[in-house]
Every structure is written in C-alpha cells, then in structure tokens.
Motif scaffolding. Sequence first.
Motif, PDB file in Angstrom:
ATOM      1  N   UNK A   1      11.391  18.909  19.019  1.00 31.61           N
ATOM      2  CA  UNK A   1      11.602  17.573  19.585  1.00 31.61           C
ATOM      3  C   UNK A   1      12.896  16.952  19.089  1.00 31.61           C
ATOM      4  N   UNK A   2      13.073  16.916  17.781  1.00 29.88           N
ATOM      5  CA  UNK A   2      14.210  16.200  17.210  1.00 29.88           C
ATOM      6  C   UNK A   2      15.529  16.926  17.421  1.00 29.88           C
ATOM      7  N   UNK A   3      15.518  18.252  17.336  1.00 27.80           N
ATOM      8  CA  UNK A   3      16.779  18.969  17.468  1.00 27.80           C
ATOM      9  C   UNK A   3      17.194  19.134  18.932  1.00 27.80           C
ATOM     10  N   UNK A   4      16.244  19.266  19.848  1.00 32.77           N
ATOM     11  CA  UNK A   4      16.591  19.281  21.270  1.00 32.77           C
ATOM     12  C   UNK A   4      17.179  17.942  21.690  1.00 32.77           C
ATOM     13  N   UNK A   5      16.567  16.853  21.234  1.00 34.76           N
ATOM     14  CA  UNK A   5      17.052  15.518  21.601  1.00 34.76           C
ATOM     15  C   UNK A   5      18.465  15.262  21.080  1.00 34.76           C
ATOM     16  N   UNK A   6      18.771  15.833  19.921  1.00 34.07           N
ATOM     17  CA  UNK A   6      20.098  15.586  19.358  1.00 34.07           C
ATOM     18  C   UNK A   6      21.177  16.463  19.976  1.00 34.07           C
ATOM     19  N   UNK A   7      20.870  17.741  20.217  1.00 34.82           N
ATOM     20  CA  UNK A   7      21.921  18.680  20.624  1.00 34.82           C
ATOM     21  C   UNK A   7      21.879  19.056  22.107  1.00 34.82           C
ATOM     22  N   UNK A   8      20.725  18.894  22.756  1.00 35.43           N
ATOM     23  CA  UNK A   8      20.618  19.204  24.194  1.00 35.43           C
ATOM     24  C   UNK A   8      19.880  18.065  24.901  1.00 35.43           C
ATOM     25  N   UNK A   9      20.406  16.848  24.810  1.00 40.12           N
ATOM     26  CA  UNK A   9      19.643  15.685  25.290  1.00 40.12           C
ATOM     27  C   UNK A   9      19.373  15.685  26.783  1.00 40.12           C
ATOM     28  N   UNK A  10      20.184  16.365  27.582  1.00 42.76           N
ATOM     29  CA  UNK A  10      20.014  16.326  29.034  1.00 42.76           C
ATOM     30  C   UNK A  10      19.373  17.587  29.604  1.00 42.76           C
ATOM     31  N   UNK A  11      18.972  18.497  28.745  1.00 43.86           N
ATOM     32  CA  UNK A  11      18.420  19.750  29.235  1.00 43.86           C
ATOM     33  C   UNK A  11      17.015  19.559  29.808  1.00 43.86           C
ATOM     34  N   UNK A  12      16.612  20.464  30.694  1.00 44.20           N
ATOM     35  CA  UNK A  12      15.266  20.432  31.258  1.00 44.20           C
ATOM     36  C   UNK A  12      14.221  20.600  30.162  1.00 44.20           C
ATOM     37  N   UNK A  13      14.480  21.450  29.189  1.00 40.92           N
ATOM     38  CA  UNK A  13      13.560  21.656  28.064  1.00 40.92           C
ATOM     39  C   UNK A  13      13.304  20.339  27.330  1.00 40.92           C
ATOM     40  N   UNK A  14      14.412  19.615  27.067  1.00 41.98           N
ATOM     41  CA  UNK A  14      14.284  18.349  26.347  1.00 41.98           C
ATOM     42  C   UNK A  14      13.481  17.332  27.141  1.00 41.98           C
TER      43      UNK A  14
END
Length: 242
Positions: free
Chosen positions: A102-115
């Motif tokens: 949750x925290x690392x996707x939001x920081x480094x891939x904020x616009x990705x489908x996964x996020x």
Amino acid sequence: MRRRQLPQKAFPPGVRRSADLLLLREPESGYGRAHNIALRASQGRARYNLVMNTDITYSPDVVTRLIDFMDANPQAGLASPKVLYPDGSLQHVCRLLPTPANLFLRRFLPRSTWTQRADALYELRRWDHECVANIPYFQGSFMMLRTPLCNRVGGFDERFFLYGEDIDLTRRIHEIAETLYVPDVRITHQYRRFSNRSLLGTWYGIQNNCRYFNKWGWFFDATGSGSIARCSARSRRIRDDA
C-alpha cells in the motif's frame, strides 16, 4: 519553555482561552514528540487533546461537537470528522492498516492500476462514509484524543520524526478502545503533501514507513490482519444497510 496569557483572537475557532498557555520552543523536535509534550502537560487538566495540521479550516462549532460526541461515547479513545478537500470532495482519511505494498505503491506508482485497486480497499472507497464507524487507522490531520487513554498507550512513538506516527498511534488506541469516524462533523483540509514535493519529504516518508513495518511486521502482522478483517466486515455491513 514559558507560560503567558494570549488574547482570545489568538485561538482557533471554537476554542476558548484558558487561564494560561504553555509556549514551547523546541525546533526540530518532531511531530509526535511535540504533541507528547502537550499530552503530558494536559494530563489531569484536560479530558481531550486536539491533534490538528496547520492546513485545516473548520467552523466554530466543530471542536465542541466532537467533544460532545466523545462525552456521549465513553468507549471512544479517538474521534475524527469527515474531511473534505477545498472543492468539497471527500478526502479518504478512513483507512485499513497498511501493508508495505500500500505505502510503497502509493509513493512510487501513484497512478498505476495496481495502486488504484489497492487503494480502493485500503481507503474504503466503496463505502459511502455516511455512518459512524470504528476505523483502525485515520490519516492524522484532525483527531480528537481522549487524554488519559492516549497517555496510557504512551502517546506518539517519538521514533517517528514525521509520517507514520498517526498509523502507529491510531492502531494502539484501537486495540483498547474504539476509534470512531464522525461523518456529521466536517472540516476542510488543504492537504499540502510535503512528502511528495521534496526529496527530504520523500526520505522522511520512506524512513518512517520502514520504522513502522520494523515495529509491526513486514509480512506477518496478526494484530493488523484481525483489525483489517473486522473493519472490512463492518464496512460491508454499513454498505448493505445504506
């Protein structure tokens, strides 16, 4: 540290002037440590402490309404209002306990489908946010804390200089009391994300996320899993009843 009286106009809306005010000058003390000083100083003198960011605006009755809510709900250790962006849209401050993803996707891939998919669950985006609910984690821009209970759990963990301390404190209070979302009380939050605007902010975010998972577990968090399951079930019941 020094103590002196301030005029009423120096206080936020809805807050009456007290007999005295303790002014603290401790540069670079950290967000949690600064609030702990206030929590310790108010023990035995104040039933509640308000933790509030500087980019908040609210009507004069917000503080008294949250105090009335806490008085009427003695099982609550923390109450947080509905938080809106300046355009009136909902800010998703009610959250499940985070995973590293949750925290690392939001920081480094904020616009990705996964996020986006992860955030839909993490931020309870499928819930309408119109009912009182017991939430394991509030983004800590505006929280009314019950002073004796907060001091009982040790206040903020001062190892978190900036970021992560709100997750840690909310979950510790949530283990022994209810942490309640109050949708009838509303505030506005500008949400100036220092962590996304500077390298220093990014470093603080990464450093304190690591501190959080070192403390609570990177892959196995039995307490967190239980809280997440309970909150997910509760949010599903709320949606079904709406």
